[in-house]
Design a protein around this motif. Structure first.
Motif, PDB file in Angstrom:
ATOM      1  N   GLN A 106      53.395 -23.813  41.536  1.00  0.00           N
ATOM      2  CA  GLN A 106      51.989 -24.124  41.351  1.00  0.00           C
ATOM      3  C   GLN A 106      51.133 -22.957  41.831  1.00  0.00           C
ATOM      4  N   LEU A 107      49.898 -22.935  41.394  1.00  0.00           N
ATOM      5  CA  LEU A 107      48.965 -21.921  41.859  1.00  0.00           C
ATOM      6  C   LEU A 107      48.380 -22.331  43.209  1.00  0.00           C
ATOM      7  N   GLU A 116      43.730 -22.827  41.344  1.00  0.00           N
ATOM      8  CA  GLU A 116      43.893 -23.947  40.419  1.00  0.00           C
ATOM      9  C   GLU A 116      42.519 -24.508  40.032  1.00  0.00           C
ATOM     10  N   ASP A 164      40.526 -24.101  36.304  1.00  0.00           N
ATOM     11  CA  ASP A 164      40.078 -25.298  35.589  1.00  0.00           C
ATOM     12  C   ASP A 164      38.581 -25.221  35.292  1.00  0.00           C
ATOM     13  N   ASP A 214      46.484 -16.868  32.581  1.00  0.00           N
ATOM     14  CA  ASP A 214      46.770 -18.306  32.569  1.00  0.00           C
ATOM     15  C   ASP A 214      46.018 -18.910  31.381  1.00  0.00           C
ATOM     16  N   HIS A 258      51.883 -19.206  44.239  1.00  0.00           N
ATOM     17  CA  HIS A 258      51.078 -20.123  45.041  1.00  0.00           C
ATOM     18  C   HIS A 258      50.234 -19.401  46.086  1.00  0.00           C
TER      19      HIS A 258
END
Length: 547
Positions: free
Chosen positions: A15-16, A21, A25, A36, A403
């Motif tokens: 995961q980032l 994250e 988004d 990404d 991450h």
């Protein structure tokens, strides 16, 4: 080696970082620019309310990070936390001060150009082509929102950049996108071309918007002394203010000028360094040869990096060459390195060159060719490719887990400092044996030292744009075209302290190298692999790391 670096089709297994994250988004253009491709069919929200909520989220995250107990000094967790604080504090303050969405029309066209171009890398990828159709379709609404947002005091130079950026976007969407579409399946090609026509019309209308801003543009582009000092302390972790940096720059200028004059006298006692550089620049390729000539120089410097064992060179890390997209050429007189995107599969980078403008006056075309003379090409190839920016980005990617905030974060102090340090390294290890190369490299070092005082002067109000152009022409021996392009770049919203980062970063790397090699008997390759393994954090943070 991480899974994503092993091939273009690898699937990320981590995961980032939570902040990244959220950021990706909230901003799908930023996400795709970093490799990404979530929400690749969208442009994201730039309305006032959405941007206000994003800023509030940054402020909340900054407060959380500040109240989190600091990990033990010198540990990897400490470095991670320091980088997170640096990123959040810098972005919160910049958003408050720059007001880029209200004052910088070029910000919108550059983002749109990047949002579209990143989806055009592989015509065989039908999913990306379909996402391109969707993003093209969203361009008119995006530019209408941009028009509503531009209510601040727009600086005149930013308005001019906005006109150039809008025209470049119109040309890019109206010409480059249809050319790309010809390589797609027929039905999809028709969709892309149709969407491109609508987007080009919107870009053409935005040209009118930006032109209308020019006449009444009276805003201030300089960031001011307080913001400049903030960036030195918080982004760069330097114990310097603007005045101290200017004094440091003057010291560097004197040192680099004396080095340059010494080399010039050794070459030719009867000609100044300016006269010698002028003759060297007369030996240049034609514009249609630029890609070939830069490509040959890249091959030579890669071979030297391997032979001299300067830093580890992965086999699967190619550096390609291409032209700068049209929508970005106004602020890039020579070009730039588009390094491997930190969240994209693979390790390839692209060295982008600015082509000569066929519509430019003959004298400007001549200056452009002279600025890309054969000796300059050789002198800059290592800075940009091997073991410079390309290879540094590769090690950044290999050394930072997905991450980690360090995978996302990058400071010009490290990146540009490494590029300039590489020029010293190549001279030290025999690549710059030709006395013409030594002369041009010494001139380039003076140019970077001059950037420090120009950077401070422009953004603290003690130097005007014409004065800065004159300094670059008179002191660095630049032709007018390149000097204007250089100084215009310094006035951007994201450029305060950036021009200073080259020399400051170079000196810090030399300092860290000396200290570390005093403590440990390590080779150049071992030191460089160690230095590059942390990503691109502020260099002063690396002084306190445990061995």
């Amino acid at each position: 080696m991480s899974a994503e670096a092993q091939g273009e089709g690898a699937v990320p297994d981590e995961q980032l970082h939570p902040y990244v994250e959220w950021l990706f988004d909230a901003d799908p253009i930023l996400a795709s620019a970093r490799g990404d491709l979530r929400r690749a069919a969208e442009l994201g929200e730039v309305a006032t309310e959405a941007r206000a909520e994003q800023q509030a989220q940054r402020v909340r995250r900054l407060e959380e990070a500040r109240t989190t107990p600091m990990p033990p000094l010198g540990t990897p967790d400490w470095l991670e936390h320091q980088v997170l604080l640096t990123e959040l504090a810098t972005e919160v303050r910049r958003t408050q001060v720059e007001q880029v969405a209200e004052r910088a029309p070029y910000w919108y066209t550059e983002r749109l150009g990047e949002a579209l171009a990143v989806l055009m890398a592989d015509p065989a990828d039908v999913i990306l082509a379909e996402a391109l159709v969707a993003r093209l379709g969203a361009v008119p609404a995006y530019l209408r929102q941009a028009r509503q947002n531009l209510v601040g005091e727009v600086p005149h130079v930013w308005a001019q950049m906005g006109v150039a950026g809008a025209r470049g976007l119109e040309h890019f969407v109206g010409r480059a996108v249809p050319r790309y579409a010809r390589r797609l399946p027929t039905g999809l090609a028709t969709e892309v071309s149709r969407a491109a026509t609508v987007a080009a019309d919107a870009a053409r209308a935005f040209v009118d918007v930006t032109e209308s801003l020019v006449e009444g543009a009276r805003g201030e582009w300089a960031c001011g002394r307080d913001q400049f000092d903030f960036l030195l302390r918080t982004l760069h972790h330097l114990d310097l203010d603007a005045e101290g940096l200017a004094e440091y720059g003057r010291h560097l200028i004197e040192h680099e000028r004396s080095q340059l004059e010494r080399i010039a006298v050794a070459r030719d006692r009867d000609a100044s360094w300016q006269e010698q550089i002028d003759r060297i620049k007369d030996w240049h390729p034609q514009p249609e040869q630029f890609l070939e000539v830069y490509g040959e120089a890249t091959t030579r410097v890669r071979r030297h990096t391997l032979h001299a064992e300067l830093v580890t060179v992965p086999d699967d890390a190619p550096c390609m060459l291409d032209w700068v997209p049209e929508f970005r050429r106004d602020g890039l007189p020579l070009g730039e390195m588009e390094t491997s995107r930190p969240y994209a599969p693979g390790l390839s980078s692209t060295f982008l060159l600015t082509p000569a403008d066929p519509a430019a006056p003959p004298e400007r075309r001549r200056q452009h060719m002279r600025d890309n003379c054969y000796v300059f090409v050789t002198s800059i190839a290592g800075h940009e490719t091997f073991p410079g920016h390309h290879l540094q980005a590769v090690h950044h990617k290999l050394g930072t887990p997905r991450h980690s905030i360090r995978r996302y974060f990058s400071t010009p102090q490290f990146v540009e400092g490494w590029g300039l340090y590489v020029e010293d390294l190549l001279a030290e290890t025999g690549f710059m044996a030709d006395d013409r190369l030594r002369l041009v490299t010494a001139r380039n070092a003076l140019w970077r030292a001059l950037r420090v005082t120009v950077d401070v002067g422009l953004h603290t109000g003690t130097m005007s744009i014409p004065e800065a152009v004159d300094v670059m022409r008179r002191e660095a021996g630049m032709d007018e075209h390149m000097a204007h392009g250089e100084v215009r770049r310094y006035t951007r919203h994201d450029n305060p302290t950036y021009p200073s980062s080259y020399m400051v970063g170079r000196e810090l790397i030399h300092e860290i190298r000396g200290a570390r090699r005093t403590r440990q008997a390590i080779s150049l390759r071992e030191f460089h692999d160690w230095l590059l393994s942390f990503g691109s954090p502020p260099l002063p943070l690396l002084r306190g790391l445990e061995d």
